[in-house]
Structure formats: structure tokens, C-alpha cells
Scaffold this motif. Sequence first.
Motif, mmCIF file in Angstrom:
data_model
loop_
_atom_site.group_PDB
_atom_site.id
_atom_site.type_symbol
_atom_site.label_atom_id
_atom_site.label_comp_id
_atom_site.label_asym_id
_atom_site.label_seq_id
_atom_site.Cartn_x
_atom_site.Cartn_y
_atom_site.Cartn_z
ATOM 1 N N ARG A 39 10.490 27.012 65.180
ATOM 2 C CA ARG A 39 10.370 25.936 64.179
ATOM 3 C C ARG A 39 10.511 24.561 64.857
ATOM 4 O O ARG A 39 9.661 23.693 64.705
ATOM 5 N N GLN A 43 7.381 22.028 65.651
ATOM 6 C CA GLN A 43 7.401 20.710 64.997
ATOM 7 C C GLN A 43 7.308 19.598 66.042
ATOM 8 O O GLN A 43 6.617 18.598 65.859
ATOM 9 N N GLU A 78 1.040 12.172 75.987
ATOM 10 C CA GLU A 78 1.472 12.828 74.745
ATOM 11 C C GLU A 78 0.721 14.146 74.532
ATOM 12 O O GLU A 78 1.312 15.135 74.097
ATOM 13 N N LYS A 109 5.792 21.187 59.801
ATOM 14 C CA LYS A 109 5.989 19.732 59.770
ATOM 15 C C LYS A 109 5.681 19.085 61.116
ATOM 16 O O LYS A 109 5.620 19.754 62.145
ATOM 17 N N SER A 112 7.991 12.465 60.719
ATOM 18 C CA SER A 112 7.699 11.501 59.650
ATOM 19 C C SER A 112 7.112 10.189 60.191
ATOM 20 O O SER A 112 6.288 9.553 59.539
ATOM 21 N N ASP A 132 9.528 5.417 70.862
ATOM 22 C CA ASP A 132 9.808 6.166 72.093
ATOM 23 C C ASP A 132 11.281 6.050 72.460
ATOM 24 O O ASP A 132 11.859 6.986 73.007
ATOM 25 N N ASN A 138 16.994 11.064 71.238
ATOM 26 C CA ASN A 138 17.046 12.415 70.657
ATOM 27 C C ASN A 138 16.780 13.492 71.715
ATOM 28 O O ASN A 138 17.351 14.582 71.672
ATOM 29 N N MET A 200 13.629 9.008 61.969
ATOM 30 C CA MET A 200 13.187 10.031 62.932
ATOM 31 C C MET A 200 14.292 11.029 63.263
ATOM 32 O O MET A 200 14.026 12.166 63.624
ATOM 33 N N GLY A 202 16.259 12.476 61.428
ATOM 34 C CA GLY A 202 16.445 13.509 60.408
ATOM 35 C C GLY A 202 17.438 13.099 59.344
ATOM 36 O O GLY A 202 18.046 12.028 59.419
ATOM 37 N N SER A 208 21.779 18.002 56.184
ATOM 38 C CA SER A 208 20.931 18.631 57.206
ATOM 39 C C SER A 208 21.210 20.139 57.238
ATOM 40 O O SER A 208 22.240 20.566 57.758
ATOM 41 N N PRO A 209 20.328 20.946 56.665
ATOM 42 C CA PRO A 209 20.622 22.383 56.566
ATOM 43 C C PRO A 209 20.695 23.092 57.917
ATOM 44 O O PRO A 209 21.351 24.128 58.028
ATOM 45 N N ASN A 210 20.035 22.561 58.933
ATOM 46 C CA ASN A 210 19.944 23.307 60.203
ATOM 47 C C ASN A 210 20.967 22.905 61.262
ATOM 48 O O ASN A 210 21.147 23.622 62.249
ATOM 49 N N LYS A 220 20.874 22.058 69.532
ATOM 50 C CA LYS A 220 21.130 20.624 69.390
ATOM 51 C C LYS A 220 22.506 20.348 69.993
ATOM 52 O O LYS A 220 23.417 21.159 69.829
ATOM 53 N N ASN A 224 22.465 14.621 63.823
ATOM 54 C CA ASN A 224 21.472 13.578 63.508
ATOM 55 C C ASN A 224 22.144 12.199 63.408
ATOM 56 O O ASN A 224 21.635 11.212 63.941
HETATM 57 N N1 BYC Z 1 10.217 14.161 60.316
HETATM 58 O O1 BYC Z 1 18.212 20.270 59.124
HETATM 59 P P1 BYC Z 1 17.452 19.156 59.791
HETATM 60 C C1 BYC Z 1 7.663 12.431 69.515
HETATM 61 C C2 BYC Z 1 12.905 18.219 58.795
HETATM 62 S S1 BYC Z 1 9.126 12.115 68.737
HETATM 63 C C3 BYC Z 1 9.778 15.289 59.720
HETATM 64 O O2 BYC Z 1 18.241 18.019 60.272
HETATM 65 P P2 BYC Z 1 16.792 19.946 62.499
HETATM 66 C C4 BYC Z 1 6.814 11.355 70.029
HETATM 67 C C5 BYC Z 1 13.410 19.383 59.624
HETATM 68 O O3 BYC Z 1 12.389 19.927 60.431
HETATM 69 C C6 BYC Z 1 9.251 13.097 67.280
HETATM 70 N N2 BYC Z 1 10.609 16.310 59.401
HETATM 71 O O4 BYC Z 1 16.517 19.777 60.925
HETATM 72 C C7 BYC Z 1 7.285 10.110 70.309
HETATM 73 C C8 BYC Z 1 13.872 20.338 58.539
HETATM 74 O O5 BYC Z 1 12.751 20.969 57.927
HETATM 75 P P3 BYC Z 1 12.519 22.565 58.005
HETATM 76 C C9 BYC Z 1 9.434 14.579 67.461
HETATM 77 C C10 BYC Z 1 11.915 16.155 59.709
HETATM 78 O O6 BYC Z 1 15.632 20.653 63.062
HETATM 79 C C11 BYC Z 1 6.438 9.121 70.731
HETATM 80 C C12 BYC Z 1 14.423 19.400 57.488
HETATM 81 O O7 BYC Z 1 13.794 18.144 57.699
HETATM 82 N N3 BYC Z 1 10.699 14.924 68.038
HETATM 83 O O8 BYC Z 1 7.334 13.567 69.557
HETATM 84 O O9 BYC Z 1 18.146 20.508 62.753
HETATM 85 C C13 BYC Z 1 5.085 9.373 70.872
HETATM 86 C C14 BYC Z 1 15.925 19.240 57.559
HETATM 87 O O10 BYC Z 1 16.336 18.598 58.782
HETATM 88 C C15 BYC Z 1 12.413 15.023 60.352
HETATM 89 C C16 BYC Z 1 11.228 16.124 67.867
HETATM 90 O O11 BYC Z 1 10.674 16.966 67.205
HETATM 91 C C17 BYC Z 1 11.514 13.983 60.659
HETATM 92 N N4 BYC Z 1 11.898 12.852 61.242
HETATM 93 O O12 BYC Z 1 16.815 18.436 63.045
HETATM 94 C C18 BYC Z 1 4.595 10.635 70.607
HETATM 95 C C19 BYC Z 1 12.532 16.382 68.586
HETATM 96 N N5 BYC Z 1 13.739 15.179 60.524
HETATM 97 O O13 BYC Z 1 11.927 22.805 59.369
HETATM 98 C C20 BYC Z 1 5.466 11.639 70.185
HETATM 99 C C21 BYC Z 1 13.038 17.776 68.445
HETATM 100 C C22 BYC Z 1 14.057 16.354 59.991
HETATM 101 O O14 BYC Z 1 13.861 23.215 57.843
HETATM 102 N N6 BYC Z 1 13.560 18.043 67.132
HETATM 103 N N7 BYC Z 1 12.972 16.953 59.504
HETATM 104 O O15 BYC Z 1 11.541 22.845 56.900
HETATM 105 C C23 BYC Z 1 14.813 17.772 66.752
HETATM 106 O O16 BYC Z 1 15.624 17.235 67.495
HETATM 107 C C24 BYC Z 1 15.233 18.206 65.379
HETATM 108 O O17 BYC Z 1 14.308 19.157 64.901
HETATM 109 C C25 BYC Z 1 15.358 17.024 64.363
HETATM 110 C C26 BYC Z 1 15.680 17.619 62.986
HETATM 111 C C27 BYC Z 1 16.504 16.110 64.771
HETATM 112 C C28 BYC Z 1 14.058 16.239 64.267
#
Ligand code: BYC
Length: 313
Positions: A39, A43, A78, A109, A112, A132, A138, A200, A202, A208-210, A220, A224
Motif C-alpha cells: 500500500r 502510493q 521522478e 491513492k 494529495s 520536495d 518524510n 502531505m 498525512g 491516522s489509522p495506519n 514509519k 505524521n
Molecule cells: N495524500 O494512516 P495514514 C513525492 C492516506 S512526495 C494522499 O496516516 P500512512 C514527490 C493514506 O494513504 C509524496 N493520501 O497513512 C515529491 C491512508 O489511506 P489508505 C509521496 C494520503 O500510510 C516531489 C490514509 O490517508 N510520498 O513522491 O501511515 C516530486 C490515512 O493516512 C496522504 C510518500 O508516499 C496524502 N498526503 O501515512 C515528485 C512517502 N496522507 O491507504 C514526487 C511514503 C495520507 O489507508 N508514504 N494519506 O486508504 C508515507 O510516508 C506515508 O504513507 C504517509 C501516510 C505519511 C504519506
Amino acid sequence: MTATAEPDLERLFEHTIERDQRIEPRDWLPEGYRKTMIRQIAQHAHSEIIGMQPEGNWITRAPSLRRKAILLAKVQDEAGHGLYLYSAAETLGADRADLTEKLISGRQKYSSIFNYPTLTFADVGVIGWLVDGAAICNQVPLCRSSYGPYARAMIRICKEESFHQRQGYELLMTMMRGTEAQRAMVQDAVNRWWWPSLMMFGPPDAESPNTAQSMAWKVKRHTNDELRQRFVDMSVPQAKALGVTLPDPELKWNEERQHHNFGPIDWDEFKQILKGNGPCNAQRIAHRRKAHEDGAWVREAAAAYAAKQEGRA
Ligand code: BYC
């Protein structure tokens, strides 16, 4: 695998996490961990690929050859990040074609932030600086994420992200040294991108469920809200050095907390974007779908070539 072997495997998995070692693709892992990793990685990969669009919009209109070359390189990076991440997801048994299908049908997803329009060239600079910058904040801790292939991909991604952030900040410094109209353009872009950048990270920790499970599995490393606070504290002196104001009247240093206080985030706007109702959601997905359909002949040709090679062998 026998039924009696599983508790041992589970203990081994937990010990690996406790000892801060990495989980690797051939290791046994709980189904919940696999799902969480797919997931998050999917994403993240989708975000990189969709994230090419807002800035890609300016490649043909960059104001100089130098700016065009920088922007081209950044957008290409990217695409590369997306590819490393899809590969990392594949090590967990995910199928890349299936992930793409889930993205273009709205079942998975992406960040955002990429649902806002890029109205002027100053947006390219502000995306570099703030978007960025938030991504680095993050993603640096994700270099220590417990899943090996993801953590290793993040090391290279973060190196490239810091070049992206520097190019954005340098672009903005150049514009701020320019005319009054250029300075106004930068300030307008900062006003539009500041709050979406904070989103961004979250939802708030309490919603935050996850987070709890992902922290326990060391997927993580920070919550957040912790990362959002770190980003605000980092951005305030950078805004001052640049000569722009951040659009938050409640932004103020809190001596007791040793952090900046900041105003409330519009979580309704965030929820609307996640539901697909942001200013550019439909456009981003339609564009991605069209690119995928236009590329069908390449996939067919590659598959035919692979089949021919296999036949020869
Ligand atoms: N947008 O329980 P949570 C980049 C969703 S940078 C959309 O806190 P988690 C770039 C979340 O998926 C951007 N959805 O979730 C930069 C969950 O939904 P589901 C990408 C969001 O996973 C420059 C629900 O909300 N970076 O790529 O523990 C140029 C509840 O949230 C958002 C990453 O992906 C959001 N902002 O924490 C080009 C970094 N926030 O799946 C490209 C890796 C939350 O349960 N990801 N949701 O239906 C992470 O670090 C974590 O997944 C997050 C969210 C902190 C984003």
C-alpha cells in the motif's frame, strides 16, 4: 510450511524488527506487513509518476535553456523514482500492471499535493523548495524503514530529492533578486502551496489509522505530526532568508515547546482531495490513463520480442 513452523517464523520476523535489521524479500512476513508495504510503496510510486505532471507542464515554457535542462532532469528523476519503487513493490509479490490499473481506476491513492495546478513558473521553484522539502523530511527516515528494498531505494531517492530542493530554492532566490512582479509571483506561489505542503504528511496522528502499526513494524520511524512539525521549524528560517512570508498569522516560535506553533489545517480540503474532488484530480488521472493507453504498442512489442527470444532459446 507446516502449521507448527509459523510461530517460529513470526518470532524470527519480530526479532528482526526488534534488532533493527531489515526484512528481505525471501523472509517470511505477516500478511498485514506485506499489505501495508505494498500500500505505502505503491502510493509512493504513483505519487512520483503523477508528480511529473504539474512540473512537466512547464518544460516547454521554461524561461531559459538552463532552467529547461534542470527541469527536464528533475522530472526524469521522478520517473526513475517511480520505477525503483514499483520494483520494490514487485519484490512483495505485487504486479506492476495491476498497480497501474489500480491507479488509473482510482482504487489506489497518490499524494494529495499533485492535485493542485501550477499557475506560474514560480510554482516550479516553490514545488522544489516546499514540496520536495516536505518529501525529504518524510523520506530521510524511510531510509531506515524495516523493509530492505524500500529502505535502499529511499537512499538514492533522497540524494536526488536534495538536488531537487536546491534547484527550487536557487530558482526562487534568483526571482527574489529580480523585479517587483517576480517577487510578487513568488509570494503568490508560496501562499498557494504552503498549506497543501503541510497536508502531505498525512492526517493528524489522532486520525491516522495506519501510524501505530507502521511505527511498531518500523515501517514509519516518526508520526505524521512529528514530521510536519519538523518541516515547519525547518521552513521558517528558509522563508526569512528568501524574503517571503508564510501565509499563517498564527505561526510563532514557542519558547517552551522549542517549536513553532502554527494555525489549523483545513482537513476538509484534504478529505475532498482524497475523495477525488481536488482542482486537478480528474485531469491528472485522465492524463495518466491516456499515457498508459498510448504506450500499449510499446508493451505489446516488448512482449512479442521477449516471446521471440524465448522461442529461439
Ligand atoms: N495524500 O494512516 P495514514 C513525492 C492516506 S512526495 C494522499 O496516516 P500512512 C514527490 C493514506 O494513504 C509524496 N493520501 O497513512 C515529491 C491512508 O489511506 P489508505 C509521496 C494520503 O500510510 C516531489 C490514509 O490517508 N510520498 O513522491 O501511515 C516530486 C490515512 O493516512 C496522504 C510518500 O508516499 C496524502 N498526503 O501515512 C515528485 C512517502 N496522507 O491507504 C514526487 C511514503 C495520507 O489507508 N508514504 N494519506 O486508504 C508515507 O510516508 C506515508 O504513507 C504517509 C501516510 C505519511 C504519506
